[in-house]
Motif scaffolding. Structure first.
Motif, short mmCIF file in Angstrom:
data_model
loop_
_atom_site.label_atom_id
_atom_site.label_comp_id
_atom_site.label_asym_id
_atom_site.label_seq_id
_atom_site.Cartn_x
_atom_site.Cartn_y
_atom_site.Cartn_z
N ILE A 37 26.01 -30.98 28.00
CA ILE A 37 25.89 -32.25 28.72
C ILE A 37 27.29 -32.64 29.17
CG2 ILE A 37 25.22 -34.67 28.59
CD1 ILE A 37 23.28 -33.90 26.33
N ASP A 38 27.53 -32.63 30.46
CA ASP A 38 28.84 -32.98 31.01
C ASP A 38 28.86 -34.48 31.32
OD1 ASP A 38 31.21 -33.32 32.35
OD2 ASP A 38 30.83 -31.81 33.89
N ALA A 39 29.54 -35.24 30.48
CA ALA A 39 29.69 -36.69 30.65
C ALA A 39 31.17 -37.03 30.80
CB ALA A 39 29.09 -37.43 29.46
N SER A 40 31.89 -36.20 31.54
CA SER A 40 33.35 -36.34 31.61
C SER A 40 33.81 -37.37 32.62
CB SER A 40 33.99 -34.99 31.93
OG SER A 40 33.51 -34.45 33.14
N GLY A 41 32.92 -37.95 33.40
CA GLY A 41 33.29 -39.02 34.29
C GLY A 41 34.10 -38.57 35.49
N THR A 42 34.71 -39.54 36.17
CA THR A 42 35.47 -39.26 37.39
C THR A 42 36.85 -39.90 37.39
OG1 THR A 42 34.46 -41.17 38.50
CG2 THR A 42 33.39 -39.04 38.80
N TRP A 43 37.19 -40.65 36.36
CA TRP A 43 38.41 -41.46 36.34
C TRP A 43 39.66 -40.62 36.56
CZ3 TRP A 43 39.34 -46.57 36.51
CH2 TRP A 43 40.62 -47.02 36.18
N SER A 44 39.65 -39.39 36.11
CA SER A 44 40.85 -38.55 36.20
C SER A 44 41.11 -38.05 37.61
CB SER A 44 40.73 -37.35 35.25
OG SER A 44 39.67 -36.50 35.65
N ARG A 45 40.19 -38.30 38.55
CA ARG A 45 40.36 -37.81 39.92
C ARG A 45 40.15 -38.93 40.94
NH1 ARG A 45 38.04 -32.84 42.34
NH2 ARG A 45 40.02 -33.00 43.44
N PRO A 46 41.11 -39.83 41.06
CA PRO A 46 40.99 -40.91 42.05
C PRO A 46 41.07 -40.36 43.46
CG PRO A 46 43.18 -40.91 41.09
CD PRO A 46 42.38 -39.91 40.30
N ASN A 47 40.37 -41.02 44.37
CA ASN A 47 40.48 -40.64 45.77
C ASN A 47 41.87 -40.96 46.30
OD1 ASN A 47 37.84 -39.69 46.08
ND2 ASN A 47 37.05 -41.75 46.47
N PRO A 48 42.38 -40.15 47.20
CA PRO A 48 43.69 -40.43 47.79
C PRO A 48 43.60 -41.51 48.85
CG PRO A 48 42.77 -38.45 48.76
CD PRO A 48 41.80 -38.89 47.70
N ILE A 49 44.73 -41.82 49.48
CA ILE A 49 44.80 -42.90 50.46
C ILE A 49 44.13 -42.54 51.78
CG2 ILE A 49 46.41 -44.22 51.92
CD1 ILE A 49 48.32 -44.31 49.56
N GLY A 50 44.22 -41.29 52.20
CA GLY A 50 43.75 -40.90 53.52
C GLY A 50 42.28 -41.16 53.75
N VAL A 51 41.94 -41.71 54.90
CA VAL A 51 40.54 -41.97 55.22
C VAL A 51 39.77 -40.67 55.43
CG1 VAL A 51 40.97 -44.24 56.21
CG2 VAL A 51 41.06 -42.22 57.68
N ASP A 52 40.48 -39.55 55.60
CA ASP A 52 39.83 -38.26 55.74
C ASP A 52 39.64 -37.55 54.41
OD1 ASP A 52 42.43 -37.66 55.15
OD2 ASP A 52 42.85 -36.53 56.98
#
Length: 481
Positions: A154-169
């Motif tokens: 069961i992968d419950a590792s979340g997403t916090w460690s990978r924030p989206n960057p600034i670029g709109v692309d």
């Protein structure tokens, strides 16, 4: 190799946040053995990174039912169901006592980063005997690299460690990496330990969600103490009306109050609004940053001292390269779940209850749960994750009927599905999304008002099923499981 007393392999859980530990509680409640991997040095380590933030949902939505049961059997007394906890309080008053239980503590590995998951004796392309083979979980800790075998993962590792960057692309803009020391992602504690980084400074907040509002309002509090603090809030779209529309109609009142506070700040000029805004590049100039951007379709330059990026998160799929995972190409969620949460299709963020059928992957015995199961979609609620793991664990235990039951009731929110108040104070017909429309417009909500202003018939969301409860909580405002 780790074996249970009856000779069966344990169920591996990646992540010791609320949903990961909730899964562990469901497993022990069914007589199954978990083994939980947490990359941090304590359970709920991600929550502690935003421990100063108070969540929108009260305690009654933040405690898993199986976890509550095993805790109460140990004599634990839960917090006030109606209170709104901070991230740190969730760890202190709930996750730490849960992890300390004798049914869970011996099976918890802290400071253990999972680096790969595969099938024993099989690479990704191998078919013969695959489903009968155990999972292999590789992890790294202070003593080196290790591996264990598991019957399910069961992968419950979340997403916090990978924030989206600034670029709109979806990519970092030129200069973003070089300026990383002056850029914070998520919700920094601007009036706590990070105060000196922001007091009396020019600060740009980028993002259109509740996390961005939280940061902007905290900066306003700092502005009262340090009047030289200047706040610029940049939105990728041209209006915050939809975001702020819930107001007092939101059944999670803290979220409604947040929107109203931001609205007042915009109206009185405490925050400088920039919309629609997209960064083109960042240059370091002495102690500051020069931002070249497009504002309302025209070139725009802005000098600031600090940037806070609150543009959401994305899943880390790097350690799943040898597992047969099926993901929607856009949302990066399981294909059956993706259409239910795709922000391109669901501006309201309403999500019906779901479990193993929507979370299943081609790799039998492997599931992704919690905020990571939503991929890049921006909304998630802890209670949704608890329902997910209840269903997934029931399936692992062979209780297929329970796995497919629906046991989740979520709060309606004015942001998405709460009915707007009528002129006499009563609620109008349910089902219209986007929050209440401006009073001077004959419309059911902001989206409807915008559509009519453009000459269209309306937004059409008044026809949505009132039976689907809203689940619109910015992912960065809830734990990454």
């Amino acid at each position: 190799m780790v074996m249970t007393l009856n000779g069966e392999l344990p169920v591996a859980i990646v992540g010791a946040g609320p949903v990961g530990l909730g899964a562990a509680a469901h497993l022990v409640s069914r007589g199954l053995t978990p083994i939980v991997f947490e990359r941090g040095e304590t359970v709920g380590s991600t929550l502690l990174e935003w421990g100063h933030v108070r969540v929108f949902s009260p305690w009654r939505y933040n405690i898993d039912a199986a976890a509550r049961s095993v805790l109460e059997q140990s004599g634990w007394r839960g917090p006030d169901d109606a209170a709104l906890p901070t991230g740190s309080e969730i760890v202190r008053d709930y996750l730490a006592p849960l992890a300390a239980l004798p049914q869970i503590a011996p099976h918890l590995k802290l400071g253990a980063t999972v680096t790969a998951i595969t099938r024993r004796g099989h690479d990704k392309i191998s078919n013969e005997g695959r489903q009968e083979s155990a999972f292999v979980v590789r992890y790294q800790d202070a003593d080196g690299e290790h591996r264990i075998l598991a019957r399910a993962v069961i992968d419950a590792s979340g997403t916090w460690s990978r924030p989206n960057p600034i670029g709109v692309d979806g990519l970092p803009v030129p200069g973003e990496r070089e300026a990383g020391g002056r850029i914070a992602y998520g919700i920094p504690d601007v009036i706590g330990p990070r105060r000196n980084d922001y007091a009396g400074k020019r600060v740009l907040v980028i993002g259109g969600g509740h996390s961005a509002i939280n940061v902007a309002l905290a900066l306003m509090e700092l502005q009262d103490e340090a009047p030289g603090t200047e706040i610029f809030w940049a939105l990728r779209r041209n209006s915050v009306a939809k975001l702020l529309g819930g107001g007092l109609n939101d059944q999670l009142p803290e979220r409604g109050a947040l929107g109203l506070a931001a609205k007042r700040a915009i109206e009185n000029g405490s925050m400088n609004m920039l919309a629609p805004f997209s960064v083109e590049r960042i240059d370091m100039t002495g102690d500051g940053l020069t931002i070249e951007a497009m504002l309302a379709g025209k070139p725009f330059s802005l000098s600031v001292d600090r940037i806070v990026v609150a543009t959401g998160f994305r899943p880390d799929l790097s350690f799943l390269s040898e597992i047969r995972v099926a993901l929607d190409p856009a949302v990066e969620a399981p294909p059956t779940l993706a259409p239910l949460i795709d922000p391109n299709l669901h501006s309201c963020g309403t999500v019906p209850p779901h479990g193993i059928d929507e979370l299943a992957h081609p790799e039998a015995g492997f599931t992704i749960v919690g905020s990571k199961s939503y991929g890049r979609a921006p909304t998630f609620l802890m209670a949704t994750g608890y329902e997910q793991v209840r269903s997934v664990v029931a399936e692992i235990a062979g209780d297929h009927r329970a796995a497919r039951e629906v046991r989740l009731v979520l709060p309606e929110t004015g942001v998405c599905s709460a009915a707007p108040a009528s002129s006499n104070g009563e609620k109008a017909s349910a089902g219209c999304c986007g929050g209440p429309a401006p009073k001077q417009v004959d419309a059911c909500c902001v989206a409807d008002a915008d559509a009519k202003a453009e000459g269209r018939a309306g937004c059409g969301c008044g026809d949505r099923s009132a039976g689907i409860k809203a689940n619109a909580l910015d992912k960065s405002m809830e734990p990454a499981e």
